[in-house]
Design a protein around this motif. Structure first.
Motif, mmCIF file in Angstrom:
data_model
loop_
_atom_site.group_PDB
_atom_site.id
_atom_site.type_symbol
_atom_site.label_atom_id
_atom_site.label_comp_id
_atom_site.label_asym_id
_atom_site.label_seq_id
_atom_site.Cartn_x
_atom_site.Cartn_y
_atom_site.Cartn_z
ATOM 1 N N VAL A 82 40.778 32.746 35.713
ATOM 2 C CA VAL A 82 40.504 31.594 36.567
ATOM 3 C C VAL A 82 41.404 31.612 37.801
ATOM 4 O O VAL A 82 40.952 31.321 38.919
ATOM 5 C CB VAL A 82 40.698 30.283 35.773
ATOM 6 N N LEU A 83 42.661 31.980 37.625
ATOM 7 C CA LEU A 83 43.596 32.048 38.759
ATOM 8 C C LEU A 83 43.172 33.119 39.760
ATOM 9 O O LEU A 83 43.141 32.866 40.982
ATOM 10 C CB LEU A 83 45.010 32.327 38.252
ATOM 11 N N LEU A 84 42.826 34.302 39.256
ATOM 12 C CA LEU A 84 42.384 35.388 40.143
ATOM 13 C C LEU A 84 41.107 35.001 40.879
ATOM 14 O O LEU A 84 40.959 35.270 42.079
ATOM 15 C CB LEU A 84 42.139 36.664 39.329
ATOM 16 N N LEU A 85 40.187 34.361 40.169
ATOM 17 C CA LEU A 85 38.930 33.949 40.788
ATOM 18 C C LEU A 85 39.176 32.917 41.884
ATOM 19 O O LEU A 85 38.578 32.992 42.961
ATOM 20 C CB LEU A 85 37.989 33.377 39.725
ATOM 21 N N ALA A 86 40.058 31.962 41.620
ATOM 22 C CA ALA A 86 40.367 30.931 42.614
ATOM 23 C C ALA A 86 40.999 31.535 43.860
ATOM 24 O O ALA A 86 40.641 31.180 44.992
ATOM 25 C CB ALA A 86 41.282 29.877 42.000
ATOM 26 N N VAL A 87 41.933 32.460 43.670
ATOM 27 C CA VAL A 87 42.589 33.117 44.808
ATOM 28 C C VAL A 87 41.582 33.942 45.598
ATOM 29 O O VAL A 87 41.562 33.918 46.838
ATOM 30 C CB VAL A 87 43.753 33.997 44.325
ATOM 31 N N ALA A 88 40.724 34.687 44.890
ATOM 32 C CA ALA A 88 39.721 35.523 45.566
ATOM 33 C C ALA A 88 38.749 34.668 46.375
ATOM 34 O O ALA A 88 38.408 35.009 47.518
ATOM 35 C CB ALA A 88 38.961 36.361 44.543
ATOM 36 N N LEU A 89 38.304 33.539 45.805
ATOM 37 C CA LEU A 89 37.381 32.665 46.526
ATOM 38 C C LEU A 89 38.050 32.034 47.745
ATOM 39 O O LEU A 89 37.423 31.885 48.801
ATOM 40 C CB LEU A 89 36.857 31.572 45.589
ATOM 41 N N ALA A 90 39.326 31.660 47.604
ATOM 42 C CA ALA A 90 40.058 31.069 48.733
ATOM 43 C C ALA A 90 40.222 32.089 49.862
ATOM 44 O O ALA A 90 40.034 31.765 51.040
ATOM 45 C CB ALA A 90 41.415 30.560 48.270
ATOM 46 N N LEU A 91 40.557 33.322 49.506
ATOM 47 C CA LEU A 91 40.698 34.377 50.519
ATOM 48 C C LEU A 91 39.351 34.708 51.147
ATOM 49 O O LEU A 91 39.259 34.956 52.360
ATOM 50 C CB LEU A 91 41.313 35.626 49.885
ATOM 51 N N ASP A 92 38.306 34.714 50.339
ATOM 52 C CA ASP A 92 36.951 34.964 50.829
ATOM 53 C C ASP A 92 36.578 33.939 51.899
ATOM 54 O O ASP A 92 36.097 34.283 52.987
ATOM 55 C CB ASP A 92 35.972 34.903 49.661
ATOM 56 N N ALA A 93 36.807 32.657 51.601
ATOM 57 C CA ALA A 93 36.487 31.597 52.560
ATOM 58 C C ALA A 93 37.362 31.689 53.803
ATOM 59 O O ALA A 93 36.892 31.441 54.921
ATOM 60 C CB ALA A 93 36.665 30.230 51.894
ATOM 61 N N ALA A 94 38.638 32.069 53.623
ATOM 62 C CA ALA A 94 39.551 32.179 54.769
ATOM 63 C C ALA A 94 39.103 33.273 55.731
ATOM 64 O O ALA A 94 39.155 33.107 56.956
ATOM 65 C CB ALA A 94 40.981 32.447 54.287
ATOM 66 N N VAL A 95 38.647 34.404 55.176
ATOM 67 C CA VAL A 95 38.156 35.504 56.022
ATOM 68 C C VAL A 95 36.923 35.065 56.799
ATOM 69 O O VAL A 95 36.782 35.326 58.001
ATOM 70 C CB VAL A 95 37.834 36.741 55.164
ATOM 71 N N ILE A 96 36.019 34.361 56.127
ATOM 72 C CA ILE A 96 34.755 33.956 56.736
ATOM 73 C C ILE A 96 34.963 32.909 57.824
ATOM 74 O O ILE A 96 34.287 32.921 58.862
ATOM 75 C CB ILE A 96 33.801 33.431 55.647
#
Length: 213
Positions: A82-96
């Protein structure tokens, strides 16, 4: 008064080249500000759909397994997932969402008579002047035809993220790739572990899998 053919030619010159991520009939005044801006590239839509469906299903299946098994080790795996998924989604949105447009191009000036030519660069190779954005491009700046804007420190246009990867979001992009890779390795490890469990207790594994579906 210009002839009808001259008028149609002028209108055609003011259009952005057609692409799946470019609005139909978009003029030279259109520019993509971030990856969530409509229309979406089909690969970006696939990326969003797969992320929600696959990651959500895996998290649910893992949570059901932890609930049924009650193992502390699996609970820690679930927390890490869950932690890895949350970080990945946050970084994904930040890049976009990061604005990668060159600062010198953020002026309202646009050459409304510019004509896109297939295979020709928008930025003049001799004068370094962008024929669309009416600015002198710095070293590393390129005009992205899919976003219709000059991008500072341009690396590439990522169709999976529907935006350009450049100097402003490159570090976020690399962090996202690393997190996504770690998440994929975690999923693979869990799948291998589940396969090993299935070999020893097939009825219990099928019941857990059926509950997740």
């Amino acid at each position: 008064m210009p002839a009808a053919s001259d008028t149609s030619t002028l209108v055609a010159e003011r259009r952005v080249p057609e692409a799946s991520s470019v609005p139909a009939g978009a003029t030279v005044f259109w520019a993509r500000r971030h990856g969530f801006q409509w229309p979406w590239d089909p690969l970006f839509a696939l990326h969003c759909t797969a992320t929600v469906m696959l990651a959500g299903r895996f998290t649910l299946a893992l949570a059901l397994h932890v609930h049924a098994d009650g193992s502390r080790a699996w609970a820690m795996v679930l927390g890490g997932e869950v932690l890895l998924l949350a970080v990945a989604l946050a970084l994904d949105a930040a890049v976009i969402l990061r604005n990668v447009e060159a600062r010198e191009a953020r002026a309202p000036a646009r050459n409304d008579a510019y004509e896109f030519c297939h295979g020709a660069t928008v930025i003049d190779v001799v004068s370094s002047e962008c024929g669309m954005c009416c600015m002198c491009a710095k070293i590393g700046t390129r005009h992205c035809k899919l976003c219709n804007k000059c991008v500072a420190g341009y690396d590439h246009h990522c169709r999976w993220l529907n935006t350009c990867v450049a100097a402003a979001n490159y570090h976020l992009f690399m962090a996202f790739v690393v997190c996504a890779l770690l998440y994929a390795l975690l999923v693979l490890a869990c799948c291998l572990r589940a396969a090993a469990c299935a070999a020893s207790d097939l009825p219990h594994f099928c019941h857990t899998l059926w509950s997740a579906i």
